[in-house]
Design a protein around this motif. Structure first.
Motif, PDB file in Angstrom:
ATOM      1  N   GLU A   4       0.828  -1.206   0.000  1.00 18.31           N
ATOM      2  CA  GLU A   4       0.000   0.000   0.000  1.00 18.31           C
ATOM      3  C   GLU A   4       0.862   1.255   0.000  1.00 18.31           C
ATOM      4  O   GLU A   4       0.478   2.283  -0.569  1.00 18.31           O
ATOM      5  CB  GLU A   4      -0.941  -0.004   1.205  1.00 18.31           C
ATOM      6  CG  GLU A   4      -2.055  -1.037   1.114  1.00 18.31           C
ATOM      7  CD  GLU A   4      -3.080  -0.877   2.226  1.00 18.31           C
ATOM      8  OE1 GLU A   4      -3.013   0.126   2.972  1.00 18.31           O
ATOM      9  OE2 GLU A   4      -3.940  -1.763   2.346  1.00 18.31           O
ATOM     10  N   ALA A   5       2.016   1.169   0.634  1.00 19.98           N
ATOM     11  CA  ALA A   5       2.916   2.325   0.709  1.00 19.98           C
ATOM     12  C   ALA A   5       4.330   1.838   0.949  1.00 19.98           C
ATOM     13  O   ALA A   5       4.548   0.792   1.570  1.00 19.98           O
ATOM     14  CB  ALA A   5       2.486   3.268   1.834  1.00 19.98           C
ATOM     15  N   LEU A  19       2.141  -1.694  -6.314  1.00 18.50           N
ATOM     16  CA  LEU A  19       1.362  -0.832  -5.429  1.00 18.50           C
ATOM     17  C   LEU A  19      -0.087  -1.286  -5.411  1.00 18.50           C
ATOM     18  O   LEU A  19      -0.637  -1.638  -6.454  1.00 18.50           O
ATOM     19  CB  LEU A  19       1.422   0.629  -5.892  1.00 18.50           C
ATOM     20  CG  LEU A  19       2.749   1.368  -5.757  1.00 18.50           C
ATOM     21  CD1 LEU A  19       2.619   2.772  -6.346  1.00 18.50           C
ATOM     22  CD2 LEU A  19       3.172   1.453  -4.291  1.00 18.50           C
ATOM     23  N   VAL A  20      -0.691  -1.264  -4.226  1.00 18.18           N
ATOM     24  CA  VAL A  20      -2.111  -1.568  -4.083  1.00 18.18           C
ATOM     25  C   VAL A  20      -2.860  -0.253  -3.970  1.00 18.18           C
ATOM     26  O   VAL A  20      -2.574   0.561  -3.095  1.00 18.18           O
ATOM     27  CB  VAL A  20      -2.386  -2.418  -2.828  1.00 18.18           C
ATOM     28  CG1 VAL A  20      -3.866  -2.796  -2.760  1.00 18.18           C
ATOM     29  CG2 VAL A  20      -1.523  -3.671  -2.820  1.00 18.18           C
ATOM     30  N   ASP A  21      -3.815  -0.033  -4.870  1.00 21.42           N
ATOM     31  CA  ASP A  21      -4.585   1.206  -4.868  1.00 21.42           C
ATOM     32  C   ASP A  21      -6.058   0.864  -5.038  1.00 21.42           C
ATOM     33  O   ASP A  21      -6.499   0.528  -6.124  1.00 21.42           O
ATOM     34  CB  ASP A  21      -4.109   2.126  -5.989  1.00 21.42           C
ATOM     35  CG  ASP A  21      -4.844   3.458  -6.007  1.00 21.42           C
ATOM     36  OD1 ASP A  21      -5.510   3.785  -4.999  1.00 21.42           O
ATOM     37  OD2 ASP A  21      -4.757   4.168  -7.021  1.00 21.42           O
ATOM     38  N   ARG A  68      -0.746  -2.117  -9.260  1.00 21.04           N
ATOM     39  CA  ARG A  68       0.019  -1.501 -10.344  1.00 21.04           C
ATOM     40  C   ARG A  68       1.500  -1.694 -10.062  1.00 21.04           C
ATOM     41  O   ARG A  68       1.909  -1.920  -8.922  1.00 21.04           O
ATOM     42  CB  ARG A  68      -0.288  -0.007 -10.447  1.00 21.04           C
ATOM     43  CG  ARG A  68      -1.739   0.323 -10.762  1.00 21.04           C
ATOM     44  CD  ARG A  68      -1.950   1.830 -10.869  1.00 21.04           C
ATOM     45  NE  ARG A  68      -3.269   2.148 -11.373  1.00 21.04           N
ATOM     46  CZ  ARG A  68      -4.345   2.306 -10.603  1.00 21.04           C
ATOM     47  NH1 ARG A  68      -4.225   2.179  -9.293  1.00 21.04           N
ATOM     48  NH2 ARG A  68      -5.513   2.584 -11.138  1.00 21.04           N
ATOM     49  N   LEU A  69       2.310  -1.587 -11.106  1.00 21.76           N
ATOM     50  CA  LEU A  69       3.754  -1.595 -10.940  1.00 21.76           C
ATOM     51  C   LEU A  69       4.253  -0.163 -11.006  1.00 21.76           C
ATOM     52  O   LEU A  69       3.722   0.657 -11.760  1.00 21.76           O
ATOM     53  CB  LEU A  69       4.425  -2.437 -12.027  1.00 21.76           C
ATOM     54  CG  LEU A  69       3.951  -3.883 -12.162  1.00 21.76           C
ATOM     55  CD1 LEU A  69       4.823  -4.624 -13.167  1.00 21.76           C
ATOM     56  CD2 LEU A  69       3.928  -4.589 -10.828  1.00 21.76           C
ATOM     57  N   GLY A  78       2.296  -6.480   5.844  1.00 23.34           N
ATOM     58  CA  GLY A  78       3.016  -5.534   6.682  1.00 23.34           C
ATOM     59  C   GLY A  78       3.243  -4.159   6.108  1.00 23.34           C
ATOM     60  O   GLY A  78       3.968  -3.354   6.688  1.00 23.34           O
ATOM     61  N   PHE A  79       2.622  -3.858   4.943  1.00 23.25           N
ATOM     62  CA  PHE A  79       2.856  -2.563   4.302  1.00 23.25           C
ATOM     63  C   PHE A  79       1.578  -1.732   4.193  1.00 23.25           C
ATOM     64  O   PHE A  79       1.384  -1.020   3.213  1.00 23.25           O
ATOM     65  CB  PHE A  79       3.438  -2.764   2.901  1.00 23.25           C
ATOM     66  CG  PHE A  79       4.863  -3.227   2.878  1.00 23.25           C
ATOM     67  CD1 PHE A  79       5.912  -2.324   2.882  1.00 23.25           C
ATOM     68  CD2 PHE A  79       5.151  -4.587   2.873  1.00 23.25           C
ATOM     69  CE1 PHE A  79       7.219  -2.756   2.852  1.00 23.25           C
ATOM     70  CE2 PHE A  79       6.459  -5.028   2.836  1.00 23.25           C
ATOM     71  CZ  PHE A  79       7.501  -4.115   2.831  1.00 23.25           C
ATOM     72  N   ALA A  80       0.714  -1.816   5.198  1.00 22.06           N
ATOM     73  CA  ALA A  80      -0.519  -1.036   5.160  1.00 22.06           C
ATOM     74  C   ALA A  80      -0.196   0.449   5.186  1.00 22.06           C
ATOM     75  O   ALA A  80       0.739   0.896   5.857  1.00 22.06           O
ATOM     76  CB  ALA A  80      -1.415  -1.402   6.340  1.00 22.06           C
TER      77      ALA A  80
END
Length: 223
Positions: free
Chosen positions: A159-160, A179-181, A186-187, A212-214
């Motif tokens: 996510e970030a 990336l999660v949007d 997306r890359l 772990g990347f919220a």
């Protein structure tokens, strides 16, 4: 009596088909990346029960809620990062070691970080390249002990990107990630400059998510 050679998948043919039908037709254009992925036996880096599916164009479960990216995703991330023979690379999300083995053919050295102890154990058995240092720890923290890196590859979607991770890049260093949007992956590629660090999307593709990347929650006033 059944001949075991008749039932064993032809992994070499499957690897060739991956290169021809998945990589070369989908913007994986760097010949060094194509050659490296054409050499690494992907079936050695997935559970034995999943080996026959190692080259399919879809995420492959590894157990424990984790999965390995489709070959195309790893290839696109490596091409975008423009890895050079002199680069020091940090791989986030080593899983069972496939991307680390590919990176070892492209870079001067690779630190491969994984937080799942079971996956770390499997990766240690599968990776036999002196260029790769396999380490265990939280993915979001990176591995500051060996920083700075010329390249960071996050082999999955987040996510970030934490500041602490981006700060491990050398000036001018590149970071490629998923990336999660809002439910879509997306890359993206980012560079570290004197002005900071920023990411730019370059492809909308299905990518496995890493834990772990919220994204940090923004503060809201109570009403």
């Amino acid at each position: 009596m059944t001949d075991s050679n008749q039932t064993r998948p032809d992994f070499e043919a499957m690897r060739h088909a991956m290169v021809v039908s998945q990589l070369r037709t989908s913007a994986v254009s760097d010949p060094r990346v194509v050659d490296a992925m054409g050499e690494v036996p992907r079936e050695a880096f997935v559970p034995t029960s999943q080996a026959a599916l190692a080259y399919r164009d879809a995420p492959l479960p590894l157990g424990g809620g984790r999965a390995i990216n489709p070959p195309l995703i790893t290839g696109r991330l490596l091409v975008a990062a423009d890895i050079r023979p002199t680069d020091r690379v940090l791989l986030i999300g080593a899983a069972m070691g496939y991307a680390a083995a590919v990176l070892a053919r492209l870079a001067a050295s690779v630190v491969a970080l994984e937080e799942d102890a079971g996956l770390v154990g499997s990766a240690r058995e599968a990776i036999a390249d002196a260029k790769v240092t396999l380490v265990e720890g939280p993915l979001k923290a990176g591995w500051a002990e060996a920083a700075p890196y010329d390249v960071i590859i996050i082999d999955g979607a987040v996510e970030a990107v934490p500041d602490a991770l981006a700060d491990q890049l050398a000036p001018g260093g590149r970071l490629a990630t998923g990336l999660v949007d809002r439910g879509v992956t997306r890359l993206a590629l980012g560079r570290r400059s004197e002005g900071g660090f920023g990411l730019v999307d370059f492809a909308d593709l299905e990518c496995v998510e890493l834990p772990g990347f919220a994204r940090p929650k923004t503060f809201q006033f109570a009403r």
